[in-house]
Enzyme design. Structure first.
Site, PDB file in Angstrom:
ATOM      1  N   ARG A 137       0.933  -1.194  -0.038  1.00  0.00           N
ATOM      2  CA  ARG A 137      -0.042   0.036  -0.059  1.00  0.00           C
ATOM      3  C   ARG A 137       0.800   1.077   0.149  1.00  0.00           C
ATOM      4  NH1 ARG A 137      -3.140  -2.796   3.937  1.00  0.00           N
ATOM      5  NH2 ARG A 137      -4.873  -3.962   2.696  1.00  0.00           N
ATOM      6  N   LYS A 159       2.789  11.875 -11.262  1.00  0.00           N
ATOM      7  CA  LYS A 159       1.858  10.877 -11.997  1.00  0.00           C
ATOM      8  C   LYS A 159       2.672   9.676 -12.406  1.00  0.00           C
ATOM      9  CE  LYS A 159      -0.939  14.190 -14.746  1.00  0.00           C
ATOM     10  NZ  LYS A 159      -1.524  14.564 -15.808  1.00  0.00           N
ATOM     11  N   GLU A 201       9.029  18.136 -25.045  1.00  0.00           N
ATOM     12  CA  GLU A 201       8.628  18.510 -23.665  1.00  0.00           C
ATOM     13  C   GLU A 201       9.174  19.572 -23.207  1.00  0.00           C
ATOM     14  OE1 GLU A 201       5.837  16.679 -22.622  1.00  0.00           O
ATOM     15  OE2 GLU A 201       6.093  14.584 -22.567  1.00  0.00           O
ATOM     16  N   LYS A 242       8.002  22.911 -14.037  1.00  0.00           N
ATOM     17  CA  LYS A 242       6.691  22.010 -13.663  1.00  0.00           C
ATOM     18  C   LYS A 242       6.762  21.860 -12.217  1.00  0.00           C
ATOM     19  CE  LYS A 242       5.187  17.234 -14.357  1.00  0.00           C
ATOM     20  NZ  LYS A 242       5.274  15.985 -15.162  1.00  0.00           N
ATOM     21  N   GLU A 252      -4.085  17.908 -10.442  1.00  0.00           N
ATOM     22  CA  GLU A 252      -4.742  18.421 -11.607  1.00  0.00           C
ATOM     23  C   GLU A 252      -6.246  18.425 -11.329  1.00  0.00           C
ATOM     24  OE1 GLU A 252      -3.096  16.449 -15.193  1.00  0.00           O
ATOM     25  OE2 GLU A 252      -5.028  16.204 -15.837  1.00  0.00           O
ATOM     26  N   ARG A 256      -2.738  22.376 -13.635  1.00  0.00           N
ATOM     27  CA  ARG A 256      -1.860  21.332 -13.894  1.00  0.00           C
ATOM     28  C   ARG A 256      -1.979  20.799 -15.445  1.00  0.00           C
ATOM     29  NH1 ARG A 256       0.971  16.363 -10.723  1.00  0.00           N
ATOM     30  NH2 ARG A 256       2.180  15.711 -12.359  1.00  0.00           N
ATOM     31  N   ASN A 260      -0.548  19.351 -20.355  1.00  0.00           N
ATOM     32  CA  ASN A 260      -1.133  18.289 -21.104  1.00  0.00           C
ATOM     33  C   ASN A 260      -1.197  18.848 -22.651  1.00  0.00           C
ATOM     34  OD1 ASN A 260      -3.425  15.819 -21.077  1.00  0.00           O
ATOM     35  ND2 ASN A 260      -1.561  15.908 -19.746  1.00  0.00           N
ATOM     36  N   HIS A 263      -1.095  16.793 -25.840  1.00  0.00           N
ATOM     37  CA  HIS A 263      -1.178  15.536 -25.407  1.00  0.00           C
ATOM     38  C   HIS A 263      -2.702  14.783 -25.697  1.00  0.00           C
ATOM     39  CE1 HIS A 263       2.505  16.277 -23.048  1.00  0.00           C
ATOM     40  NE2 HIS A 263       2.427  14.943 -22.755  1.00  0.00           N
ATOM     41  N   HIS A 267      -1.496  11.395 -27.344  1.00  0.00           N
ATOM     42  CA  HIS A 267      -1.996  10.018 -26.720  1.00  0.00           C
ATOM     43  C   HIS A 267      -2.763   9.295 -27.663  1.00  0.00           C
ATOM     44  CE1 HIS A 267      -1.151  11.109 -22.287  1.00  0.00           C
ATOM     45  NE2 HIS A 267      -0.108  10.805 -23.017  1.00  0.00           N
ATOM     46  N   HIS A 282       6.364   8.855 -27.251  1.00  0.00           N
ATOM     47  CA  HIS A 282       5.734   9.802 -26.876  1.00  0.00           C
ATOM     48  C   HIS A 282       5.978  11.090 -27.126  1.00  0.00           C
ATOM     49  CE1 HIS A 282       3.179  11.665 -23.589  1.00  0.00           C
ATOM     50  NE2 HIS A 282       4.404  12.201 -23.359  1.00  0.00           N
TER      51      HIS A 282
HETATM   52  N1  LIG Z   1       4.727  10.594 -15.360  1.00  0.00           N
HETATM   53  C1  LIG Z   1       4.647  11.619 -16.123  1.00  0.00           C
HETATM   54  O1  LIG Z   1       4.517  12.879 -15.674  1.00  0.00           O
HETATM   55  C2  LIG Z   1       5.217  11.693 -17.648  1.00  0.00           C
HETATM   56  C3  LIG Z   1       5.554  12.885 -18.317  1.00  0.00           C
HETATM   57  C4  LIG Z   1       5.842  12.775 -19.515  1.00  0.00           C
HETATM   58  C5  LIG Z   1       5.868  11.278 -20.303  1.00  0.00           C
HETATM   59  N2  LIG Z   1       5.692  10.247 -19.348  1.00  0.00           N
HETATM   60  C6  LIG Z   1       5.638   8.926 -19.864  1.00  0.00           C
HETATM   61  O2  LIG Z   1       7.035   8.900 -20.370  1.00  0.00           O
HETATM   62  C7  LIG Z   1       7.165   7.661 -21.100  1.00  0.00           C
HETATM   63  C8  LIG Z   1       8.433   8.108 -22.297  1.00  0.00           C
HETATM   64  O3  LIG Z   1       9.576   8.167 -21.660  1.00  0.00           O
HETATM   65  P1  LIG Z   1      10.874   8.418 -22.238  1.00  0.00           P
HETATM   66  O4  LIG Z   1      10.648   9.276 -23.552  1.00  0.00           O
HETATM   67  O5  LIG Z   1      11.726   8.441 -21.413  1.00  0.00           O
HETATM   68  O6  LIG Z   1      11.121   7.033 -23.093  1.00  0.00           O
HETATM   69  P2  LIG Z   1      11.458   5.432 -22.502  1.00  0.00           P
HETATM   70  O7  LIG Z   1      11.511   5.125 -20.930  1.00  0.00           O
HETATM   71  O8  LIG Z   1      10.712   4.476 -23.307  1.00  0.00           O
HETATM   72  O9  LIG Z   1      12.998   5.426 -22.847  1.00  0.00           O
HETATM   73  C9  LIG Z   1      13.205   5.630 -24.163  1.00  0.00           C
HETATM   74  C10 LIG Z   1      14.167   4.490 -24.792  1.00  0.00           C
HETATM   75  O10 LIG Z   1      15.810   5.136 -24.394  1.00  0.00           O
HETATM   76  C11 LIG Z   1      16.160   4.006 -23.896  1.00  0.00           C
HETATM   77  N3  LIG Z   1      17.161   4.590 -22.848  1.00  0.00           N
HETATM   78  C12 LIG Z   1      16.985   5.126 -21.624  1.00  0.00           C
HETATM   79  N4  LIG Z   1      17.894   5.917 -21.018  1.00  0.00           N
HETATM   80  C13 LIG Z   1      18.928   5.723 -21.741  1.00  0.00           C
HETATM   81  C14 LIG Z   1      20.189   6.103 -21.743  1.00  0.00           C
HETATM   82  N5  LIG Z   1      20.665   6.937 -20.723  1.00  0.00           N
HETATM   83  N6  LIG Z   1      20.980   5.510 -22.566  1.00  0.00           N
HETATM   84  C15 LIG Z   1      20.713   4.603 -23.728  1.00  0.00           C
HETATM   85  N7  LIG Z   1      19.447   4.476 -23.604  1.00  0.00           N
HETATM   86  C16 LIG Z   1      18.391   4.809 -22.969  1.00  0.00           C
HETATM   87  C17 LIG Z   1      15.373   3.062 -23.347  1.00  0.00           C
HETATM   88  O11 LIG Z   1      15.639   1.807 -23.180  1.00  0.00           O
HETATM   89  C18 LIG Z   1      14.279   3.337 -24.141  1.00  0.00           C
HETATM   90  O12 LIG Z   1      14.372   2.265 -25.145  1.00  0.00           O
HETATM   91  C19 LIG Z   1       5.766   7.689 -21.775  1.00  0.00           C
HETATM   92  O13 LIG Z   1       5.269   6.437 -21.326  1.00  0.00           O
HETATM   93  C20 LIG Z   1       5.089   8.892 -21.354  1.00  0.00           C
HETATM   94  O14 LIG Z   1       3.823   8.591 -21.341  1.00  0.00           O
HETATM   95  C21 LIG Z   1       5.360  10.361 -18.200  1.00  0.00           C
HETATM   96  O1  LIG Z   2       2.757  16.040 -15.271  1.00  0.00           O
HETATM   97  C1  LIG Z   2       1.620  16.054 -16.010  1.00  0.00           C
HETATM   98  O2  LIG Z   2       0.837  16.647 -15.481  1.00  0.00           O
HETATM   99  C2  LIG Z   2       1.519  16.117 -17.537  1.00  0.00           C
HETATM  100  O3  LIG Z   2       0.667  15.920 -17.926  1.00  0.00           O
HETATM  101  C3  LIG Z   2       2.979  15.758 -18.176  1.00  0.00           C
HETATM  102  C4  LIG Z   2       2.846  15.021 -19.306  1.00  0.00           C
HETATM  103  O4  LIG Z   2       4.045  15.270 -20.383  1.00  0.00           O
HETATM  104  C5  LIG Z   2       2.784  13.517 -19.204  1.00  0.00           C
HETATM  105  O5  LIG Z   2       2.895  12.962 -20.664  1.00  0.00           O
HETATM  106  C6  LIG Z   2       1.521  12.995 -18.570  1.00  0.00           C
HETATM  107  O6  LIG Z   2       1.807  11.700 -18.248  1.00  0.00           O
HETATM  108  C7  LIG Z   2       0.389  13.122 -19.439  1.00  0.00           C
HETATM  109  O7  LIG Z   2      -0.508  12.895 -18.319  1.00  0.00           O
HETATM  110  P1  LIG Z   2      -2.073  12.180 -18.246  1.00  0.00           P
HETATM  111  O8  LIG Z   2      -2.692  12.674 -17.300  1.00  0.00           O
HETATM  112  O9  LIG Z   2      -2.545  12.781 -19.621  1.00  0.00           O
HETATM  113  O10 LIG Z   2      -1.661  10.587 -18.401  1.00  0.00           O
HETATM  114 ZN   LIG Z   3       4.157  14.002 -22.009  1.00  0.00          ZN
END
Ligand SMILES: NC(=O)c1ccc[n+]([C@@H]2O[C@H](COP(=O)([O-])OP(=O)(O)OC[C@H]3O[C@@H](n4cnc5c(N)ncnc54)[C@H](O)[C@@H]3O)[C@@H](O)[C@H]2O)c1
Ligand SMILES: O=C(O)C(=O)C[C@@H](O)[C@H](O)[C@H](O)COP(=O)(O)O
Ligand SMILES: [Zn+2]
Length: 387
Positions: A137, A159, A201, A242, A252, A256, A260, A263, A267, A282
């Site tokens: 949990r 998130k 981003e 951010k 959000e 916040r 998006n 997105h 998405h 992404h």
């Molecule tokens: N939680 C949030 O607020 C938020 C915000 C933006 C995006 N996201 C999510 O993040 C994801 C995308 O993240 P991403 O763009 O980092 O992609 P990712 O995590 O898939 O990484 C991209 C690729 O690069 C490789 N890689 C990572 N670091 C490396 C390094 N230092 N050297 C060599 N290779 C490396 C990975 O193995 C992968 O193949 C999506 O799922 C998106 O929805 C979440």
């Molecule tokens: O942190 C946030 O809030 C964002 O919206 C950042 C975005 O870049 C990210 O891709 C986020 O995961 C999208 O949020 P979602 O709520 O649409 O899934």
């Molecule tokens: Zn994003």
């Protein structure tokens, strides 16, 4: 050194690192940004759970490149270290991988007082964060982001989650990390394509509410890709932007949602390619989505065509896609994309919410956007070459 002004931090005499605070009361934490942060980062992780255990969750690519060095540093700081690896790519944000990671953490006897450490890009961070939120949990977790995208965005703000066949990030939780360690040296092994995707981003923060930062991007975008001073500035500036939004509106309920921008379209495109990163990752979806959001805003008479063109030109200049036609293969049609958007988390009582703009740096939340307007716009985008 703690600064609110990232420019001052990177310009000062000998900054080894900058810290950006995320001011969330009892869930407050720091983002540490710099090069070669192994020892500093490990000491900070150890201080969160002295003598405890940490489970590194990573993907096999990042694990192969960076996990041994980080394991050694954490062990030297007095922690017991376990490792859980997932396949690289968006496909790992799945129910199956979520279950596998949770069971592996239990198997590794990670207790409530221990830590999960997400070592990787946004995929690892979102999945490991959701596992940490759910395990027993809720256990604390640390973000150790290794992509530009995760250093400027996904590691901050709490998130976490996984995808559903119905849409992106539809199952998850808000769970803030206890620490973020953004070591720019890790970007040296990142592919140019993933570097570019993360840059989308960065540009987003300028487009939302900081025209001067967008202009800085136009002038310095190419230098960001060298992972030096300009990159450090872009990471710190993005994190500060951010952190400020998240501190105002953690869950959000209000502005916040501006984060998006791009997105809703992006998405839908990721779902249209069934999360196949070979076709679209992404950040690329966000780049196309932001270009579409600005062209849609111009079509509705909200923003000027000049600003919409300027946004697309800058994204194209660094090699990012900006048109539906830039996604290889079949992505369906206006109706199927609209169908995907109906599952967007910003939807209220069935009505679409978009982030639109009155100009560069003047984005706003637009509720009750007409489906007919979106459908007609997308149909024209499919029919045109997006110019
Ligand atoms: N939680 C949030 O607020 C938020 C915000 C933006 C995006 N996201 C999510 O993040 C994801 C995308 O993240 P991403 O763009 O980092 O992609 P990712 O995590 O898939 O990484 C991209 C690729 O690069 C490789 N890689 C990572 N670091 C490396 C390094 N230092 N050297 C060599 N290779 C490396 C990975 O193995 C992968 O193949 C999506 O799922 C998106 O929805 C979440
Ligand atoms: O942190 C946030 O809030 C964002 O919206 C950042 C975005 O870049 C990210 O891709 C986020 O995961 C999208 O949020 P979602 O709520 O649409 O899934
Ligand atoms: Zn994003």
């Amino acid at each position: 050194m703690t600064v609110d002004d990232p420019l001052r931090a990177t310009a000062s005499a000998e900054p080894r690192f900058t810290t950006v605070p995320v001011k969330l009361g009892e869930r407050a934490y720091e983002i540490v940004i710099g090069r070669d942060l192994l020892a500093e980062g490990a000491q900070r992780v150890a201080a969160l759970a002295p003598g405890g255990a940490v489970a590194i969750v990573t993907d096999t690519t990042v694990g192969g490149l960076h996990a041994v060095a980080i394991t050694d540093a954490l062990e030297a700081a007095g922690l017991r270290v376990a490792r859980v690896e997932i396949p690289p790519g968006e496909g790992s944000k799945s129910y199956a991988e979520f279950a596998r990671v949770c069971d592996a953490l239990i198997e590794a006897r990670i207790e409530r007082g221990d830590l999960v450490l997400a070592l990787g890009g946004g995929v690892v961070g979102d999945l490991a964060g959701f596992a940490a939120a759910s395990l027993r949990r809720g256990v604390r977790f640390v973000q150790w982001p290794t992509t530009l995208l995760s250093q400027v965005d996904s590691s901050v703000g709490g998130k976490t989650g996984i995808n559903s066949p119905h849409g992106k990030n539809l199952v998850g939780a808000f769970h803030q990390p206890s620490l973020v360690v953004a070591d720019l040296a890790l970007l040296d092994t990142l592919s140019p394509r993933e570097f570019r995707a993360g840059y989308a981003e960065v540009v987003k923060y300028g487009l939302i509410d900081d025209r001067a930062f967008f202009e800085w991007c136009e002038a310095n975008g190419a230098a960001v890709f060298e992972a030096g001073e300009a990159c450090a500035y872009a990471v710190a500036k993005s994190c500060a932007a951010k952190a400020a939004v998240v501190a105002r509106d953690e869950h959000e309920n209000g502005d916040r949602a501006l984060l998006n921008l791009g997105h809703t379209f992006g998405h839908a495109l990721e779902r249209a390619v069934a999360y196949d990163g070979a076709r679209l990752v992404h950040g690329e979806g966000v780049a196309i989505g932001m270009a579409l959001a600005f062209r849609f805003s111009a079509r509705l008479g909200l923003a000027s065509g000049q600003d919409a063109g300027r946004v697309a030109r800058h994204l194209q200049a660094v090699g990012l896609p900006t048109r539906l036609q830039d996604v290889p293969g079949d992505i369906g049609d206006a109706d199927s994309l609209l169908d995907a958007m109906a599952q967007d988390k910003k939807v209220r009582r069935g009505a679409l919410t978009f982030i639109l703009a009155r100009g560069i740096g003047e984005s706003f939340i637009a509720r009750d956007v007409s489906r007919d307007d979106v459908r007609a716009f997308l149909a024209d985008e499919f029919a045109s070459n997006g110019a």
